[in-house]
Design an enzyme around this catalytic site. Sequence first.
Site, mmCIF file in Angstrom:
data_model
loop_
_atom_site.group_PDB
_atom_site.id
_atom_site.type_symbol
_atom_site.label_atom_id
_atom_site.label_comp_id
_atom_site.label_asym_id
_atom_site.label_seq_id
_atom_site.Cartn_x
_atom_site.Cartn_y
_atom_site.Cartn_z
ATOM 1 N N ASN A 114 -11.873 2.925 19.983
ATOM 2 C CA ASN A 114 -11.247 3.773 20.978
ATOM 3 C C ASN A 114 -10.602 2.980 22.090
ATOM 4 O O ASN A 114 -9.609 3.382 22.667
ATOM 5 C CB ASN A 114 -12.348 4.650 21.590
ATOM 6 N N LYS A 166 4.901 -12.472 -11.342
ATOM 7 C CA LYS A 166 6.152 -11.967 -10.780
ATOM 8 C C LYS A 166 7.123 -11.708 -11.934
ATOM 9 O O LYS A 166 6.967 -12.314 -12.975
ATOM 10 C CB LYS A 166 6.770 -13.004 -9.824
ATOM 11 N N LYS A 168 6.897 -8.721 -9.357
ATOM 12 C CA LYS A 168 5.678 -7.927 -9.244
ATOM 13 C C LYS A 168 5.887 -6.475 -9.661
ATOM 14 O O LYS A 168 4.944 -5.808 -10.057
ATOM 15 C CB LYS A 168 5.112 -8.023 -7.836
ATOM 16 N N LYS A 192 -3.034 -12.973 -11.472
ATOM 17 C CA LYS A 192 -3.335 -11.936 -10.491
ATOM 18 C C LYS A 192 -2.309 -10.813 -10.526
ATOM 19 O O LYS A 192 -1.119 -11.069 -10.630
ATOM 20 C CB LYS A 192 -3.340 -12.592 -9.106
ATOM 21 N N ASP A 194 -0.208 -8.312 -8.442
ATOM 22 C CA ASP A 194 0.244 -8.288 -7.062
ATOM 23 C C ASP A 194 -0.476 -7.160 -6.328
ATOM 24 O O ASP A 194 -0.905 -6.190 -6.948
ATOM 25 C CB ASP A 194 1.760 -8.084 -7.005
ATOM 26 N N GLU A 195 -0.572 -7.290 -4.999
ATOM 27 C CA GLU A 195 -1.333 -6.279 -4.252
ATOM 28 C C GLU A 195 -0.727 -4.881 -4.383
ATOM 29 O O GLU A 195 -1.432 -3.892 -4.277
ATOM 30 C CB GLU A 195 -1.461 -6.667 -2.771
ATOM 31 N N HIS A 285 -7.596 -8.788 -1.608
ATOM 32 C CA HIS A 285 -6.317 -9.100 -0.979
ATOM 33 C C HIS A 285 -6.280 -8.452 0.394
ATOM 34 O O HIS A 285 -6.847 -7.385 0.590
ATOM 35 C CB HIS A 285 -5.162 -8.592 -1.845
ATOM 36 N N HIS A 318 -7.863 -13.755 0.460
ATOM 37 C CA HIS A 318 -6.687 -14.513 0.890
ATOM 38 C C HIS A 318 -6.876 -14.954 2.333
ATOM 39 O O HIS A 318 -7.308 -14.177 3.167
ATOM 40 C CB HIS A 318 -5.439 -13.643 0.747
#
Length: 441
Positions: A114, A166, A168, A192, A194-195, A285, A318
């Site tokens: 807050n 990639k 991605k 991996k 990608d996020e 991630h 990460h």
Amino acid sequence: GVGFKAGVKDYRLTYYTPEYKTKDTDILAAFRMTPQPGVPAEERGAAVAAESSTGTWTTVQTDGLTSLDRYKGRCYDIEPVAGEENQYIAYVAYPLDLFEEGSVTNMLTSIVGNVFGFKALRALXXEDLRIPPAYSKTFIGPPHGIQVERDKLNKYGRPLLGCTIKPKLGLSAKNYGRAVYECLRGGLDFTKDDENVNSQPFMRWRDRFLFVAEALFKSQAETGEIKGHYLNATAGTCEEMMKRAVFARELGVPIVMHDYLTGGFTANTSLAFYCRDNGLLLHIHRAMHAVIDRPRNHGIHFRVLAKALRMSGGDHIHAGTVVGKLEGEREVTLGFVDLLRDDYIEKDRSRGIYFTQDWVSMPGVLPVASGGIHVWHMPALTEIFGDDSVLQFGGGTLGHPWGNAPGAVANRVALEACVQARNEGRDLAREGNEIIREASK
């Protein structure tokens, strides 16, 4: 007479307590405050303590029904920030009873929920938290931790290598699986998602999981090494996220992945419990972190988000790359890297560590260096991060002029060369490029 006086009152009468001796069970916070001009710093520090614990802007009748002295946050120290005009570090101690056990969500709601919209402050940044053992022991923390992960993967004495697939967005599941296979076959330990690869129209999650599992087992059979791919289980609902994690377990893969800030701490902690119970590693991630931690004077520093993740649970996270950034950045990054993987971290202001943190044997998290790094950074990365890390090269693998597998080979060869050179006592900082050149022959 009346039981209490209504009206606006000074916070510092109650919440600024410079004589207070902090308890071993208190959660301590360091806030970087930038007050509006003309407001004394003590009043501001006290206001922060009050608004993030028991206070409100006025005395209320129900204050008489509780023991403020037992439950209030206390601002116990204020120091001006060197070299900054009108900026202070306020230290606040919170009694343990203010927090729900095992809930990172509640801890953050209480401490930063807050008070950051407070008019009397121009800006506020939570720089660090000290989590007492009495509180950290109510969390399971990382599902497995660094040592267990090495034992599961049978990989020792070197950093682990990863690669984000990639492009991605846009690959079909089968072509995606093919890229995974080529990288793992070439020598990487992990690939991996990608996020932002979740379950989109061009590639639904179930198809991706199936083709990736096939790639994993094929590359494992051919290399004799254990391979993994971070299957992103992040979804629009917790139920859907768990469904994806369950399917990953049924396929027999070793690791899944979650975006912990966009997915939220509640979802993340549920997933971490599932991963521990079912032998899945959990890769985390930090998508969205820069929204929260990039402004220097306002927000939450990443070292706080990192501690929160270690409590909520994750085996990898990460943590930036350090390479090519300013020296000061390097020290601060290494500070939170140590907070992620070490058991006991001494207070050290030069590294941004405001409190000594004792994790009392909670498992550690492997820091992941990812983003814009390539094979020529390998010597520096090996030296900076040491063995307990994951080095991730996306474009630095798939961008190889000969293709994905040769890109993976190049990274693995460079890593092995750097580790060997370091073990032989060579100076990676000075001879790095030479070492890579020799290895590339």
